[in-house]
Design an enzyme around this catalytic site. Structure first.
Site, PDB file in Angstrom:
ATOM      1  N   GLY A 179       0.838  -1.193   0.000  1.00  9.41           N
ATOM      2  CA  GLY A 179       0.000   0.000   0.000  1.00  9.41           C
ATOM      3  C   GLY A 179       0.872   1.241   0.000  1.00  9.41           C
ATOM      4  CB  CYS A 183       4.688   1.924   7.994  1.00 10.47           C
ATOM      5  SG  CYS A 183       4.265   3.500   7.211  1.00 10.47           S
ATOM      6  CG  HIS A 230      -0.111   6.642   5.803  1.00  3.93           C
ATOM      7  ND1 HIS A 230       0.965   7.087   6.528  1.00  3.93           N
ATOM      8  CD2 HIS A 230       0.152   5.342   5.491  1.00  3.93           C
ATOM      9  CE1 HIS A 230       1.836   6.098   6.674  1.00  3.93           C
ATOM     10  NE2 HIS A 230       1.371   5.022   6.053  1.00  3.93           N
TER      11      HIS A 230
END
Ligand code: K1U
Ligand code: ZN
Length: 172
Positions: free
Chosen positions: A46, A96, A142
């Site tokens: 992602g 992340c 985010h």
């Protein structure tokens, strides 16, 4: 297409609340294409626009990825909004691209429904479970300036942030 730089914590840019995309045009479609290239190269599953320095509410995902037995499942979500969450939660060890080399357990709703615009500007709905549900919640966070670190205790979060700062100082 172009590879974009990925901003890493504790860069204050990652705390930005992104603003909605007003018009889905060729500029947005080019940004999405560049974000897919950047996500696949990282590699990641992602990427939110703010991670590449663009404070717009859009994200890309592919929880299958390229070069696997299953065909890739690229998804681009513009102005996504969570419209429903399940009562049951799931715990997953998240990573992340903006928090390189650190992973931690995060608890989130196990299933979600999300409304969004597609690349033609048409409204769509996504019902997600499993890794897709986890990823879409992580990416929408985010857009609101939230990192997975913000779901951890202050002790764990500060420990990771201190290490990231040290890594950055050593690299500069
Ligand atoms: O937002 C990001 O920085 C991308 C992040 C997404 C994510 C991962 C795990 C749970 C929730 C959201 C990543 O892609 S980190 C890299 C990663 O998980 C991965 C990379 C290659 C293959 C499989 C996973
Ligand atoms: Zn992330």
């Amino acid at each position: 297409m172009a590879l974009l730089p990925i901003y890493t914590a504790p860069d204050p840019l990652l705390k930005t609340i992104s603003t909605p995309v007003e018009k889905v045009d060729d500029e947005i479609r080019k940004l999405v294409a560049d974000m897919f290239e950047t996500m696949y190269a990282a590699p990641g599953i992602g990427l939110a626009a703010i991670q590449v320095g663009v404070p717009k509410r859009l994200l890309v995902m592919d929880v299958v990825g390229k070069g696997k037995e299953e065909p890739p499942q690229p998804l681009a979500l513009i102005n996504p909004e969570i419209t429903w969450v399940s009562d049951d939660d799931v715990t997953y060890e998240e990573g992340c691209l903006s928090v390189p080399e650190h992973y931690a357990d995060v608890v989130r709703p196990a299933e979600v429904e999300v409304s969004y615009l597609d690349l033609d500007g048409q409204p769509q709905q996504l019902r997600a479970d499993g890794l897709l549900a986890i990823c879409v919640q992580h990416e929408i966070d985010h857009l609101d300036g939230i990192l997975f670190l913000d779901h951890l205790s202050a002790l764990k979060r500060n420990m990771i942030l201190r290490k990231l700062l040290k890594q950055k100082k050593m690299a500069s």
